[in-house]
Design an enzyme around this catalytic site. Structure first.
Site, PDB file in Angstrom:
ATOM      1  N   GLY A 239       6.627  22.529  15.037  1.00 16.42           N
ATOM      2  CA  GLY A 239       7.772  22.682  14.096  1.00 16.42           C
ATOM      3  C   GLY A 239       7.370  23.257  12.716  1.00 16.42           C
ATOM      4  O   GLY A 239       8.060  23.562  11.907  1.00 16.42           O
ATOM      5  N   ARG A 278       6.281  28.034  17.551  1.00 18.65           N
ATOM      6  CA  ARG A 278       6.568  29.348  16.750  1.00 18.65           C
ATOM      7  C   ARG A 278       5.511  29.819  15.725  1.00 18.65           C
ATOM      8  O   ARG A 278       5.321  31.088  15.627  1.00 18.65           O
ATOM      9  CB  ARG A 278       7.723  28.827  15.646  1.00 18.65           C
ATOM     10  CG  ARG A 278       8.375  30.023  15.100  1.00 18.65           C
ATOM     11  CD  ARG A 278       9.480  29.647  14.198  1.00 18.65           C
ATOM     12  NE  ARG A 278      10.371  28.599  14.463  1.00 18.65           N
ATOM     13  CZ  ARG A 278      11.574  28.801  15.020  1.00 18.65           C
ATOM     14  NH1 ARG A 278      12.145  29.850  15.027  1.00 18.65           N
ATOM     15  NH2 ARG A 278      12.477  27.596  15.553  1.00 18.65           N
ATOM     16  N   ARG A 314      18.646  35.059  18.580  1.00 11.84           N
ATOM     17  CA  ARG A 314      18.539  34.342  17.308  1.00 11.84           C
ATOM     18  C   ARG A 314      19.531  34.655  16.143  1.00 11.84           C
ATOM     19  O   ARG A 314      20.231  33.815  15.646  1.00 11.84           O
ATOM     20  CB  ARG A 314      16.998  34.263  16.850  1.00 11.84           C
ATOM     21  CG  ARG A 314      16.041  33.684  17.878  1.00 11.84           C
ATOM     22  CD  ARG A 314      14.604  33.409  17.298  1.00 11.84           C
ATOM     23  NE  ARG A 314      14.783  32.135  16.425  1.00 11.84           N
ATOM     24  CZ  ARG A 314      14.556  32.126  15.141  1.00 11.84           C
ATOM     25  NH1 ARG A 314      14.692  33.316  14.336  1.00 11.84           N
ATOM     26  NH2 ARG A 314      14.935  31.151  14.511  1.00 11.84           N
ATOM     27  N   CYS A 346      29.860  43.764  24.268  1.00 12.86           N
ATOM     28  CA  CYS A 346      30.936  43.864  23.825  1.00 12.86           C
ATOM     29  C   CYS A 346      31.457  42.650  23.268  1.00 12.86           C
ATOM     30  O   CYS A 346      32.284  42.133  23.661  1.00 12.86           O
ATOM     31  CB  CYS A 346      31.727  44.152  25.184  1.00 12.86           C
ATOM     32  SG  CYS A 346      31.345  45.682  25.640  1.00 12.86           S
ATOM     33  N   GLU A 347      30.705  42.307  22.081  1.00 12.71           N
ATOM     34  CA  GLU A 347      31.545  41.159  21.240  1.00 12.71           C
ATOM     35  C   GLU A 347      30.923  41.365  19.704  1.00 12.71           C
ATOM     36  O   GLU A 347      29.944  41.985  19.712  1.00 12.71           O
ATOM     37  CB  GLU A 347      31.031  39.864  21.960  1.00 12.71           C
ATOM     38  CG  GLU A 347      30.016  39.245  22.213  1.00 12.71           C
ATOM     39  CD  GLU A 347      29.739  38.052  22.704  1.00 12.71           C
ATOM     40  OE1 GLU A 347      30.190  37.207  21.913  1.00 12.71           O
ATOM     41  OE2 GLU A 347      29.523  37.947  23.993  1.00 12.71           O
ATOM     42  N   TYR A 375      10.851  32.206  20.871  1.00 13.57           N
ATOM     43  CA  TYR A 375      12.234  32.225  21.096  1.00 13.57           C
ATOM     44  C   TYR A 375      13.001  33.595  21.104  1.00 13.57           C
ATOM     45  O   TYR A 375      14.102  33.793  20.918  1.00 13.57           O
ATOM     46  CB  TYR A 375      12.866  31.182  20.126  1.00 13.57           C
ATOM     47  CG  TYR A 375      12.170  29.957  20.088  1.00 13.57           C
ATOM     48  CD1 TYR A 375      12.120  29.073  21.284  1.00 13.57           C
ATOM     49  CD2 TYR A 375      11.553  29.701  18.957  1.00 13.57           C
ATOM     50  CE1 TYR A 375      11.473  27.987  20.909  1.00 13.57           C
ATOM     51  CE2 TYR A 375      10.582  28.494  18.688  1.00 13.57           C
ATOM     52  CZ  TYR A 375      10.599  27.707  19.985  1.00 13.57           C
ATOM     53  OH  TYR A 375      10.052  26.374  19.809  1.00 13.57           O
TER      54      TYR A 375
END
Ligand code: LLP
Length: 421
Positions: A239, A278, A314, A346-347, A375
């Site tokens: 974390g 991470r 992300r 396409c969004e 990630y």
């Protein structure tokens, strides 16, 4: 600190120019630095020394087998959350006694798989799961080492989608019920309690929530010992956050985190495990992408890249910020202009950044998304039938493609047309 720096006017990964990789591999691609992975892993081992400890890399953040082997060769353990991740750790040569198995929904099939191949411990998340492990292990005639993940009800002060330590989250058992659950564990056949597990969330940028959680774990350790349990391992989760916006973020360093661990649980004589993902992988990777078009819109300019939300989700999923830098170093006084940085999907959600000040860019230029090692590739999909982005590992002055871009033939071959069509 990482090993992605401008040299002779162009961005390098260690001693390799990203533009050279782009010429052979094509864009977009993920690129990882061995030196950065190594350094970040070592920062943790140094921070925890001289306490007995194991740094278990959270595979979910970056699961390419070559990366796992890089870390495994240094002695790292692995934190896996599925049978598939377990097989990746094994394929990288990591022995079972260095692999911990986390996650709220382990299936009996996965339990059998890891008990056959060897496992350091299950981090148990619920009573039904604990009973299932007991049944499976008993039927196999083996003993499964377990810790129980406790939910300390601590606010990790991070993005709500990645906070895991509040009582309303699905993770762990309420810390107030720990005595009861540990008592049941002691009675069940086929399992052996070895410790306590906690993980309160990801991308934490302050130490205080860790401190609250670890102090609760220290109290619980004393209590459970008094109740007769042999608590000899503490898995403190992952974390620790990283600076995504380098210009104005400075999260705590591993050395400060290590000092906190020593201060809160260091006197208990337990072996310490941590599960960082991470902080080891994030700044060890970039996503390199090419500019397809610069489109002048109404009151804004769009930088249309060949990478999209399916390659790095992300920003659209969490509103996350990634620094975007040109691969060719801009002149120090280069004028900046604001772009909406978007992909071809396409969004409208396929937006990496809005009104991002960048040096002027043109068709064919390359950009790099920083801090994309964690990630990034692991959360990619083939939405819009866009092939999964290849992954490249750099080591000094050489590099290798560690996952090739699939061909369209390979992609199409995975679909089958039933005989009635
Ligand atoms: N251990 C457990 C039990 C976890 O659930 C996680 C992450 C870790 C360790 C590693 O945490 P780290 O050191 O990487 O923060 N996809 C999200 C992050 C999800 C994190 C899930 N659990 C993102 O892109 O921000």
């Amino acid at each position: 600190m990482d090993h992605f720096l401008y040299r002779s006017g162009t961005l390098h990964a260690e001693d390799v120019a990203l533009a050279d990789i782009a010429r052979t591999v094509g864009t977009p691609f993920y690129c990882y630095s061995t030196a950065t992975l190594t350094r970040h892993y070592q920062l943790f081992t140094e921070a925890l020394s001289p306490m007995p400890h194991l740094v278990c890399f959270a595979i979910k953040s970056l699961s390419n087998v070559a990366v796992l082997k890089t870390l495994g060769n240094l002695g790292a353990g692995m934190d896996v959350v599925s049978g598939g991740e377990y097989l990746r750790a094994k394929a990288a040569g990591v022995p079972g006694e260095r692999i911990v198995f986390s996650g709220v929904g382990k299936t009996r099939e996965e339990m059998r798989l890891v008990l056959e191949g060897g496992i350091r411990q299950f981090n148990v998340e619920s009573e039904p799961e604990m009973r299932a492990i007991s049944e499976v292990a008993t039927a196999m005639g083996v003993t499964a080492p377990i810790t129980i993940r406790v939910n300390p009800d601590v606010d990790a002060r991070t993005h709500e989608k990645i906070a895991t330590g509040k009582k309303e989250n699905k993770f762990g058992i309420p810390i107030a019920r720990a005595s009861e659950v540990y008592a049941e564990a002691a009675r069940l056949p086929g399992i052996e309690v070895v410790g306590i597990d906690v993980h309160i969330g990801s991308q934490l940028t302050e130490l205080e929530p860790f401190e609250q959680a670890y102090l609760k774990v220290a109290d619980l350790t004393r209590r459970l010992r008094a109740e007769g349990h042999d608590i000899r391992r503490l898995d403190l989760g992952g974390g620790l956050g990283i600076p995504y916006q380098r210009s104005n973020e400075a999260p705590p360093l591993p050395v400060e985190y290590g000092a906190l661990i020593k201060r809160t649980v260091g006197d208990l004589g337990c072996e310490i495990e941590i599960e960082p993902g991470r902080l080891i992988s994030g700044n060890s990777g970039v996503l390199v992408s090419g500019v397809i078009y610069v489109k002048n819109g109404e009151g804004r300019d769009f930088l249309i890249l060949d990478a999209a939300m399916n390659d790095l989700v992300r920003p659209s999923m969490y509103g996350a910020w990634h620094d975007i830098v040109p691969v060719e170093e801009p002149a120090p006084a280069a004028e900046k202009q604001e772009y909406d940085v978007v992909g071809p999907v396409c969004e409208t959600g396929d937006t990496f950044a809005k009104a991002r000040p960048l040096p002027k860019l043109a068709e064919g230029d390359l950009v790099a998304f920083r801090s994309a090692g964690a990630y990034g590739a692991v959360m990619a999909s083939e939405y819009n039938t866009r092939p999964l982005v290849p992954e490249v590992l750099v080591n000094g002055d050489h590099y290798a493609v560690i996952r090739a871009r699939p061909t369209f033939d390979e992609i199409l071959a995975r679909d089958t047309i039933p005989e009635w069509l």
